[in-house]
Write a protein that holds these residues in place. Structure first.
Motif, PDB file in Angstrom:
ATOM      1  N   LEU A  51      29.337  38.023  41.730  1.00  0.00           N
ATOM      2  CA  LEU A  51      29.457  37.370  43.036  1.00  0.00           C
ATOM      3  C   LEU A  51      28.130  36.757  43.476  1.00  0.00           C
ATOM      4  CD1 LEU A  51      31.737  39.918  44.907  1.00  0.00           C
ATOM      5  CD2 LEU A  51      32.369  37.656  44.013  1.00  0.00           C
ATOM      6  N   ARG A  52      27.048  37.441  43.204  1.00  0.00           N
ATOM      7  CA  ARG A  52      25.722  36.924  43.572  1.00  0.00           C
ATOM      8  C   ARG A  52      25.420  35.627  42.839  1.00  0.00           C
ATOM      9  NH1 ARG A  52      21.636  41.340  43.968  1.00  0.00           N
ATOM     10  NH2 ARG A  52      22.690  41.552  45.928  1.00  0.00           N
ATOM     11  N   ARG A  53      25.968  35.481  41.655  1.00  0.00           N
ATOM     12  CA  ARG A  53      25.751  34.261  40.866  1.00  0.00           C
ATOM     13  C   ARG A  53      26.758  33.173  41.194  1.00  0.00           C
ATOM     14  NH1 ARG A  53      24.308  36.716  34.895  1.00  0.00           N
ATOM     15  NH2 ARG A  53      22.323  37.626  35.520  1.00  0.00           N
ATOM     16  N   GLY A  54      27.516  33.382  42.257  1.00  0.00           N
ATOM     17  CA  GLY A  54      28.434  32.346  42.716  1.00  0.00           C
ATOM     18  C   GLY A  54      29.866  32.496  42.247  1.00  0.00           C
ATOM     19  N   GLY A  55      30.192  33.583  41.578  1.00  0.00           N
ATOM     20  CA  GLY A  55      31.560  33.802  41.132  1.00  0.00           C
ATOM     21  C   GLY A  55      32.469  34.118  42.315  1.00  0.00           C
ATOM     22  N   ARG A  56      33.769  34.055  42.063  1.00  0.00           N
ATOM     23  CA  ARG A  56      34.762  34.343  43.100  1.00  0.00           C
ATOM     24  C   ARG A  56      35.570  35.559  42.688  1.00  0.00           C
ATOM     25  NH1 ARG A  56      37.743  29.192  42.482  1.00  0.00           N
ATOM     26  NH2 ARG A  56      39.359  30.753  42.344  1.00  0.00           N
ATOM     27  N   LEU A  57      36.003  36.317  43.685  1.00  0.00           N
ATOM     28  CA  LEU A  57      36.881  37.448  43.407  1.00  0.00           C
ATOM     29  C   LEU A  57      38.232  36.927  42.939  1.00  0.00           C
ATOM     30  CD1 LEU A  57      36.253  39.880  46.388  1.00  0.00           C
ATOM     31  CD2 LEU A  57      35.621  40.231  44.004  1.00  0.00           C
ATOM     32  N   HIS A  58      38.783  37.599  41.961  1.00  0.00           N
ATOM     33  CA  HIS A  58      40.102  37.239  41.436  1.00  0.00           C
ATOM     34  C   HIS A  58      41.068  38.376  41.727  1.00  0.00           C
ATOM     35  CE1 HIS A  58      38.501  33.782  39.276  1.00  0.00           C
ATOM     36  NE2 HIS A  58      37.478  34.557  38.944  1.00  0.00           N
ATOM     37  N   SER A  59      42.336  38.074  41.711  1.00  0.00           N
ATOM     38  CA  SER A  59      43.351  39.105  41.885  1.00  0.00           C
ATOM     39  C   SER A  59      43.369  39.994  40.649  1.00  0.00           C
ATOM     40  CB  SER A  59      44.720  38.462  42.083  1.00  0.00           C
ATOM     41  OG  SER A  59      44.716  37.692  43.268  1.00  0.00           O
ATOM     42  N   ALA A  60      43.998  41.165  40.799  1.00  0.00           N
ATOM     43  CA  ALA A  60      44.093  42.100  39.690  1.00  0.00           C
ATOM     44  C   ALA A  60      44.826  41.461  38.513  1.00  0.00           C
ATOM     45  CB  ALA A  60      44.819  43.364  40.133  1.00  0.00           C
ATOM     46  N   ARG A  61      44.397  41.826  37.338  1.00  0.00           N
ATOM     47  CA  ARG A  61      45.029  41.354  36.111  1.00  0.00           C
ATOM     48  C   ARG A  61      46.109  42.339  35.694  1.00  0.00           C
ATOM     49  NH1 ARG A  61      41.290  37.541  33.680  1.00  0.00           N
ATOM     50  NH2 ARG A  61      40.284  36.661  35.500  1.00  0.00           N
ATOM     51  N   TRP A  62      46.970  41.933  34.788  1.00  0.00           N
ATOM     52  CA  TRP A  62      48.090  42.776  34.371  1.00  0.00           C
ATOM     53  C   TRP A  62      47.609  44.103  33.815  1.00  0.00           C
ATOM     54  CZ3 TRP A  62      48.577  44.630  29.488  1.00  0.00           C
ATOM     55  CH2 TRP A  62      47.834  43.987  28.477  1.00  0.00           C
ATOM     56  N   PHE A  63      46.505  44.101  33.064  1.00  0.00           N
ATOM     57  CA  PHE A  63      46.032  45.343  32.452  1.00  0.00           C
ATOM     58  C   PHE A  63      45.476  46.303  33.505  1.00  0.00           C
ATOM     59  CE2 PHE A  63      43.130  41.803  31.545  1.00  0.00           C
ATOM     60  CZ  PHE A  63      41.991  42.166  32.253  1.00  0.00           C
ATOM     61  N   GLY A  64      44.961  45.770  34.596  1.00  0.00           N
ATOM     62  CA  GLY A  64      44.519  46.627  35.698  1.00  0.00           C
ATOM     63  C   GLY A  64      45.704  47.270  36.400  1.00  0.00           C
ATOM     64  N   LYS A  65      46.758  46.490  36.573  1.00  0.00           N
ATOM     65  CA  LYS A  65      47.969  47.017  37.217  1.00  0.00           C
ATOM     66  C   LYS A  65      48.636  48.089  36.351  1.00  0.00           C
ATOM     67  CE  LYS A  65      48.780  42.888  39.921  1.00  0.00           C
ATOM     68  NZ  LYS A  65      49.718  41.907  40.376  1.00  0.00           N
ATOM     69  N   VAL A  66      48.687  47.846  35.044  1.00  0.00           N
ATOM     70  CA  VAL A  66      49.280  48.824  34.134  1.00  0.00           C
ATOM     71  C   VAL A  66      48.458  50.116  34.144  1.00  0.00           C
ATOM     72  CG1 VAL A  66      49.733  49.338  31.687  1.00  0.00           C
ATOM     73  CG2 VAL A  66      50.429  47.142  32.658  1.00  0.00           C
TER      74      VAL A  66
END
Length: 180
Positions: free
Chosen positions: A117-132
């Motif tokens: 985030l400090r380098r300018g990235g954006r938060l993304h929604s959870a990915r399928w593997f995180g949900k599983v």
């Protein structure tokens, strides 16, 4: 009607309030568990899990996905799962390795996310593997809670699978953020 940029800035949305509710439920299910009210504790954790499903669906359905929600939802998941694992481990379930893996993985992920985030990235929604992985963790922990006399070998096997999934999930997220 709100613009897409406005939706990203809103804080007090129904999905975010549901995530805050999940965080607020943590001391209640911990207290219920410690007082020997296992069924109540399981019901509170189940309610927490249902609000987790609901907040994501509501956010996507009604265009209420926000930056706050993208951080709050996974934080509520992690806090709930770690609290549940710690309660069970302190209650005698041999889950300290899982607690350690969860805490270390989430600490590393938080640090990497901060750098991203400090380098300018954006938060993304959870990915399928995180949900599983989240679903597997809920299933494992609730099984251990509901069946306290489950054989140690079964708990060890469930824990090993859960730890493997948590670690694999961490690797997949690092790869996903690295490529982003």
């Amino acid at each position: 009607m709100a613009q897409a940029g406005d939706a990203q800035e809103r804080v007090w949305t129904v999905p975010n309030l549901l995530s805050l509710t999940r965080i607020a439920l943590i001391p209640f299910f911990c207290a219920a568990y410690w007082r020997g009210h296992t069924v109540l504790a399981v019901c509170l954790v189940a309610l927490s899990a249902l609000t987790d499903v609901a907040d994501g669906r509501i956010a996507r359905r009604f265009g209420a996905v926000t930056r706050v929600g993208k951080a709050l939802d996974p934080a509520a998941d992690k806090l709930t799962l770690v609290a549940l694992a710690v309660c069970l481990a302190m209650g005698g379930a041999q889950l300290w390795p899982l607690v350690a893996v969860l805490v270390v993985k989430e600490g590393i992920m938080a640090a990497l996310c901060a750098v991203y985030l400090r380098r300018g990235g954006r938060l993304h929604s959870a990915r399928w593997f995180g949900k599983v992985t989240t679903a597997l963790l809920y299933g494992t922990l609730l099984t251990v809670m509901l069946f306290p006399r489950i054989p140690g070998a079964v708990v060890s096997t469930m824990q090993a699978v859960a730890c493997g999934c948590v670690l694999a999930c961490g690797v997949l997220y690092v790869r996903a953020y690295r490529s982003a």
